[in-house]
Design a protein around this motif. Structure first.
Motif, mmCIF file in Angstrom:
data_model
loop_
_atom_site.group_PDB
_atom_site.id
_atom_site.type_symbol
_atom_site.label_atom_id
_atom_site.label_comp_id
_atom_site.label_asym_id
_atom_site.label_seq_id
_atom_site.Cartn_x
_atom_site.Cartn_y
_atom_site.Cartn_z
ATOM 1 N N ALA A 107 8.382 15.797 4.935
ATOM 2 C CA ALA A 107 8.265 16.760 6.033
ATOM 3 C C ALA A 107 7.057 16.481 6.923
ATOM 4 C CB ALA A 107 8.169 18.177 5.474
ATOM 5 N N ALA A 108 6.221 15.531 6.523
ATOM 6 C CA ALA A 108 4.978 15.284 7.265
ATOM 7 C C ALA A 108 4.409 13.922 6.905
ATOM 8 C CB ALA A 108 3.937 16.356 6.929
ATOM 9 N N ASP A 109 3.753 13.307 7.889
ATOM 10 C CA ASP A 109 2.953 12.108 7.619
ATOM 11 C C ASP A 109 1.488 12.470 7.436
ATOM 12 O OD1 ASP A 109 5.004 9.919 8.034
ATOM 13 O OD2 ASP A 109 5.193 11.037 9.913
ATOM 14 N N GLY A 110 1.199 13.727 7.641
ATOM 15 C CA GLY A 110 -0.161 14.231 7.544
ATOM 16 C C GLY A 110 -0.188 15.589 8.207
ATOM 17 N N ILE A 142 -9.701 16.714 -4.002
ATOM 18 C CA ILE A 142 -8.469 16.875 -4.792
ATOM 19 C C ILE A 142 -7.411 15.889 -4.311
ATOM 20 C CG2 ILE A 142 -6.623 18.476 -5.438
ATOM 21 C CD1 ILE A 142 -8.600 20.787 -5.028
ATOM 22 N N LEU A 143 -7.248 15.803 -2.993
ATOM 23 C CA LEU A 143 -6.263 14.851 -2.441
ATOM 24 C C LEU A 143 -6.628 13.427 -2.832
ATOM 25 C CD1 LEU A 143 -5.765 16.270 1.183
ATOM 26 C CD2 LEU A 143 -4.204 16.501 -0.769
ATOM 27 N N GLN A 144 -7.906 13.135 -2.803
ATOM 28 C CA GLN A 144 -8.336 11.769 -3.171
ATOM 29 C C GLN A 144 -8.048 11.485 -4.641
ATOM 30 O OE1 GLN A 144 -12.388 12.122 -1.708
ATOM 31 N NE2 GLN A 144 -11.957 10.754 0.033
ATOM 32 N N GLU A 145 -8.358 12.455 -5.503
ATOM 33 C CA GLU A 145 -8.072 12.268 -6.941
ATOM 34 C C GLU A 145 -6.595 12.019 -7.180
ATOM 35 O OE1 GLU A 145 -9.486 15.580 -9.404
ATOM 36 O OE2 GLU A 145 -11.447 15.216 -8.437
ATOM 37 N N ARG A 146 -5.777 12.679 -6.396
ATOM 38 C CA ARG A 146 -4.329 12.517 -6.552
ATOM 39 C C ARG A 146 -3.812 11.247 -5.884
ATOM 40 N NH1 ARG A 146 -2.231 18.747 -5.272
ATOM 41 N NH2 ARG A 146 -3.451 19.765 -6.922
ATOM 42 N N GLY A 147 -4.711 10.499 -5.288
ATOM 43 C CA GLY A 147 -4.291 9.257 -4.631
ATOM 44 C C GLY A 147 -3.561 9.498 -3.322
ATOM 45 N N PHE A 180 -5.015 10.589 -0.442
ATOM 46 C CA PHE A 180 -5.878 10.494 0.748
ATOM 47 C C PHE A 180 -6.877 9.360 0.529
ATOM 48 C CE2 PHE A 180 -9.398 12.179 3.508
ATOM 49 C CZ PHE A 180 -8.680 12.203 4.704
ATOM 50 N N HIS A 181 -7.159 8.641 1.589
ATOM 51 C CA HIS A 181 -8.045 7.475 1.463
ATOM 52 C C HIS A 181 -9.457 7.883 1.000
ATOM 53 C CE1 HIS A 181 -9.305 7.625 6.047
ATOM 54 N NE2 HIS A 181 -9.527 8.752 5.436
ATOM 55 N N GLN A 182 -10.121 6.944 0.318
ATOM 56 C CA GLN A 182 -11.502 7.192 -0.122
ATOM 57 C C GLN A 182 -12.461 7.001 1.049
ATOM 58 O OE1 GLN A 182 -12.458 8.188 -3.178
ATOM 59 N NE2 GLN A 182 -10.386 8.134 -4.044
ATOM 60 N N ASP A 183 -12.083 6.108 1.955
ATOM 61 C CA ASP A 183 -12.926 5.854 3.123
ATOM 62 C C ASP A 183 -12.055 5.246 4.211
ATOM 63 O OD1 ASP A 183 -15.093 5.717 4.781
ATOM 64 O OD2 ASP A 183 -16.321 4.515 3.423
ATOM 65 N N TYR A 184 -12.593 5.186 5.419
ATOM 66 C CA TYR A 184 -11.871 4.546 6.498
ATOM 67 C C TYR A 184 -11.675 3.065 6.168
ATOM 68 C CZ TYR A 184 -13.265 8.718 9.132
ATOM 69 O OH TYR A 184 -13.467 10.005 9.558
ATOM 70 N N ALA A 185 -10.464 2.588 6.298
ATOM 71 C CA ALA A 185 -10.217 1.164 6.054
ATOM 72 C C ALA A 185 -10.523 0.358 7.318
ATOM 73 C CB ALA A 185 -8.770 0.949 5.627
ATOM 74 N N MET A 245 0.841 -1.203 0.000
ATOM 75 C CA MET A 245 0.000 0.000 0.000
ATOM 76 C C MET A 245 0.875 1.252 0.000
ATOM 77 S SD MET A 245 -3.197 0.766 2.549
ATOM 78 C CE MET A 245 -2.242 1.851 3.608
ATOM 79 N N THR A 246 0.538 2.197 -0.879
ATOM 80 C CA THR A 246 1.321 3.429 -0.870
ATOM 81 C C THR A 246 0.956 4.256 0.355
ATOM 82 O OG1 THR A 246 -0.380 4.409 -2.267
ATOM 83 C CG2 THR A 246 1.622 3.622 -3.361
ATOM 84 N N ARG A 247 1.940 4.991 0.798
ATOM 85 C CA ARG A 247 1.773 5.874 1.941
ATOM 86 C C ARG A 247 0.783 6.979 1.572
ATOM 87 N NH1 ARG A 247 5.777 9.863 2.770
ATOM 88 N NH2 ARG A 247 5.393 10.793 4.804
ATOM 89 N N GLN A 248 -0.128 7.280 2.481
ATOM 90 C CA GLN A 248 -1.084 8.357 2.220
ATOM 91 C C GLN A 248 -1.093 9.362 3.361
ATOM 92 O OE1 GLN A 248 -4.762 6.146 1.310
ATOM 93 N NE2 GLN A 248 -4.600 6.918 -0.794
ATOM 94 N N ILE A 249 -1.629 10.528 3.062
ATOM 95 C CA ILE A 249 -1.696 11.604 4.063
ATOM 96 C C ILE A 249 -2.742 11.258 5.137
ATOM 97 C CG2 ILE A 249 -2.506 13.982 4.381
ATOM 98 C CD1 ILE A 249 -1.173 14.674 1.704
ATOM 99 N N ILE A 250 -2.372 11.489 6.376
ATOM 100 C CA ILE A 250 -3.297 11.321 7.510
ATOM 101 C C ILE A 250 -3.758 12.716 7.932
ATOM 102 C CG2 ILE A 250 -3.430 10.621 9.937
ATOM 103 C CD1 ILE A 250 -1.357 8.414 9.236
ATOM 104 N N LEU A 251 -5.052 12.867 8.128
ATOM 105 C CA LEU A 251 -5.556 14.202 8.481
ATOM 106 C C LEU A 251 -6.264 14.226 9.830
ATOM 107 C CD1 LEU A 251 -7.044 15.732 5.195
ATOM 108 C CD2 LEU A 251 -4.840 16.226 6.290
#
Ligand code: FMN
Ligand code: FMN
Lengths: 440, 440
Positions: B381-384, B406-411, B413-418, B1-7
């Motif tokens: 510089a950040a994990d989120g 926008i973040l989701q389109e760019r892959g 940010f997650h589409q939903d909680y896993a 799984m690619t690393r994604q931004i945590i918000l």
């Protein structure tokens, strides 16, 4: 207005007052961790127009955990936060230790609950009295004098913090841009022997000004503390005489503190198993507590002054035993226990009457609970009661549908909430700022 | 799984990050005491699939109270109790001081929140760093060494109490009558230099075992503490370089503590005013902060090395001023402030860009926020990020509807909680019992 009975509902571990409640048919065994369950129970009591919920607390694990659940909530404040959101009128009283909490932390959390519930919060201020509790705080239990010294200071500081915003301090006027009136917000600068705080708090008054002070207990030190600060006392008494003496002691203490004794309401406890008839009720209690009967039978024999060999649970005491029985003056329950034994019940049934439970127990039709409360109330032994049903899931409903209408018909209980705050329910005036009497 | 931004979403006083938010059109000025408002804001963030809510706290009244609201919640735990009941997935992180709370009280309340939220609780363990806070506890602020010494012990004790019930300890088997397995429930018997507790706690594991440890801050002592215990760090950084250095410092500290550096996630802050275009966004910020501009302009001039007489808020800095400006190395925001000033904005507009706010500020279209986060994230510089919208009432929605897609389109940010727990959201394993690494 004629004086009426005030009722509180005990909310403990999510199951009920009896040790076997968690195993009873229809009870979800996960109620201990279920806030849904606590909310449902709070709503059931509100449907019955109960004046308040009472949540005892003792930060320790003292149950026979292999067989029985802990007695208390996971966290009394979080439980009441959930209940506050999902009820409208019922008062919310949680226990908080004056020995093991900083006054500022007590002040902020109870006042936040008061805002959250629109003026329905009460703080049962107790000193905590077990070495097991103290050990959880890495401490030994301080002496009674020290605990009560700290309790007096803690309540003073907490009330001063609550009062550190005046009644009109919170302006929040969008047009002028005035958020608060700093002239009505003052530091408290209290420093005692045990605790202190500069303040002010950062929370405006609630719909009742500030939370109600409650006390639970009955030691002379407790009378003194409650007499000075409390509007309500959660008590335990086994007879009208005992309850009347306790109520008088608290009222006298209030007078000594310069207050009107009617400002302090005394509530002894009552445990209930409400059913259509005595036999059904006894069988219900037997199912919920039988596991403990061998041990309890031995204790019962002891307080009746009888030998404990060869106990026959399924038989009544023999004529010889009844003749030899001498109720122990050490246990205020023993005379009533002998009275029930003389009625000819089996030892199991005698125990199922709750003769050695923590409070008087009603095991039978709703009218018996109503009669009990009326008798105590009219004898000046109580301003109301706190009720511990055997199982919350259906025991609250049994009380609400059975006992409440009888009390209402007799004019002993309100038809509906007259006010919206806990102070309204208790007949206590709203409190803004600092009560100068409390600061002496 | 690619690393994604945590918000994470910052939930403060009910209004928003800007001092004038409480007066903005459409904002209810009573949001400060409204738990409805907090719940609505939490739900708005959950609609945007935010991983967590972050509630800072500092038990003190430090605002310019005549003009501005306090910064924090009435009570972070009661707020999260309400939000827990009325949301399903979002993580719930509250701040709790290790200096001014007993470990047993922290342990019970955070674990109760964890059960209540079905495994979504996190504790932001901070040492508290103001004499104003200490004074509310009748104390002077202990030295940094003492505060952090106590913090290490406190977190150890709290985690040990959380772990005092093993994974399978809570049997609650109605058929057999086994409530708990006492073999899996053990006292902790910890006694340090500052705090101690016997235990055990009385609360079984949650769906994530126990709450997550978070830290906020960035002092060397803070690195050490977070490196040892934290799964997440709430930070503040003004540039990619600064953030990367901070993130590295925490990761290094985790490695020194024998952990995988990926176990600790670093989240710098981001303030947002999202609008269709820069001008609209600037005007919105001007309306919310203008009152403070005369004072802020003076500070801005100072960190640019310019004289503060005759400030003209409605005009850009002159060519002579721009030529003379020397960004102060004392304030990490000064270089960026000069860059904005050079773009020719009036001094009011320069300030409205948030050049001297607590965090980087996005003032403009959603894509700018997305670009900012992508650049920082991809630069290591950040994990989120933790997001502070200008006004919660509509600022959360503006972020959720504008930036998140926008973040989701760019892959990114997650589409939903896993998963369903906060540990799931942070990629942290469930924790049962005591982590032996934490006990060294
Ligand atoms: C009905 C009743 C309820 C009580 N509830 C609590 C409680 O919830 N938590 C607690 O720590 N102590 C509770 N207590 C204990 C009292 O606060 C007090 O500690 C006890 O009566 C012993 O008295 P002393 O500590 O004044 O000597 C209760 C006592 C009574 C009689
Ligand atoms: C982004 C950020 C958020 C913080 N949030 C809080 C908070 O909510 N409550 C608090 O008491 N301190 C908070 N702090 C302060 C830190 O815990 C810490 O006290 C501060 O960075 C000073 O460092 P020191 O106390 O380690 O010297 C925060 C710090 C930062 C950078």
């Amino acid at each position: 207005m004629t004086r009426q009975i005030i009722l509180g509902m005990h909310l403990g571990n999510g199951y009920g007052a009896l040790p076997g409640a968690w195993r009873a048919p229809g009870v979800d065994p996960t109620n201990y961790v279920s806030f849904d369950a606590k909310v449902r129970h709070g709503q059931a009591a509100e449907r019955g127009k109960f004046h308040f919920l009472f949540l005892p607390d003792g930060p320790s694990l003292v149950a026979d955990i292999e067989n029985e659940p802990p007695h208390f909530n996971l966290d009394v404040m979080l439980t009441l936060a959930a209940v506050a959101r999902e009820t409208d009128r019922i008062g919310l009283i949680a226990t908080g230790s004056t020995t093991f909490n900083a006054p500022y932390n007590l002040a902020r959390q109870f006042k936040a609950l008061d805002l959250m519930s629109h003026g329905r919060a009460g703080w049962n201020a107790v000193t905590s009295s077990g070495e097991d509790v103290a050990a959880n705080y890495g401490a030994r239990l301080p002496s009674s004098a020290e605990r009560y010294g700290r309790a007096h200071e803690t309540i003073q500081v907490v009330q001063a913090l609550w009062g550190s915003w005046g009644r009109e301090a919170w302006v929040h006027d969008q047009a002028t841009g005035a958020f608060a009136n700093a002239d009505e917000i003052a530091p408290i600068n209290l420093r005692g022997q045990f605790v202190g705080s500069r303040g002010p708090l950062y929370i405006p008054p609630s719909e009742q000004g500030q939370p109600v002070i409650v006390h639970a207990g009955g030691s002379p030190n407790g009378h003194e503390l409650a007499g000075r600060f409390a509007n309500a006392v959660i008590g335990a008494a086994f007879s009208i005489e005992d309850a009347r003496a306790q109520r008088t002691a608290f009222r006298d203490a209030a007078e000594r503190a310069g207050r009107d004794p009617d400002e302090i309401k005394y509530f002894p406890g009552l445990m209930t198993t409400i059913a259509s008839d005595r036999r059904t009720a006894l069988d219900r209690r037997i199912a919920l507590t039988q596991r403990t009967f061998p041990q309890r039978a031995a204790y019962l024999m002891q307080i009746l002054g009888l030998r404990t060999e060869a106990i026959r649970l399924d038989e009544p005491l023999s004529a010889a035993q009844l003749a030899a029985a001498r109720p122990s003056p050490q246990d205020p329950r023993s005379a009533h226990a002998l009275k029930i034994a003389r009625e000819g019940w089996s030892l199991t049934d005698v125990l199922a009457h709750g003769v050695i439970d923590y409070h008087p127990v009603i095991v039978g039709p709703a009218i018996e609970a109503a009669d009990h409360m009326q008798a105590w109330f009219e004898a000046g032994a109580a301003d109301g009661f706190w009720i511990s049903p055997d199982i919350y899931d259906d025991g609250i409903d049994a009380f609400v549908d059975g006992v409440v209408p009888i009390l209402q018909e007799r004019g002993l209980f309100h038809q509906d909430y007259a006010g919206s705050t806990l102070r309204d329910h208790l007949g206590a005036p709203a409190q803004y700022g600092v009560d100068p009497r409390a600061m002496r």
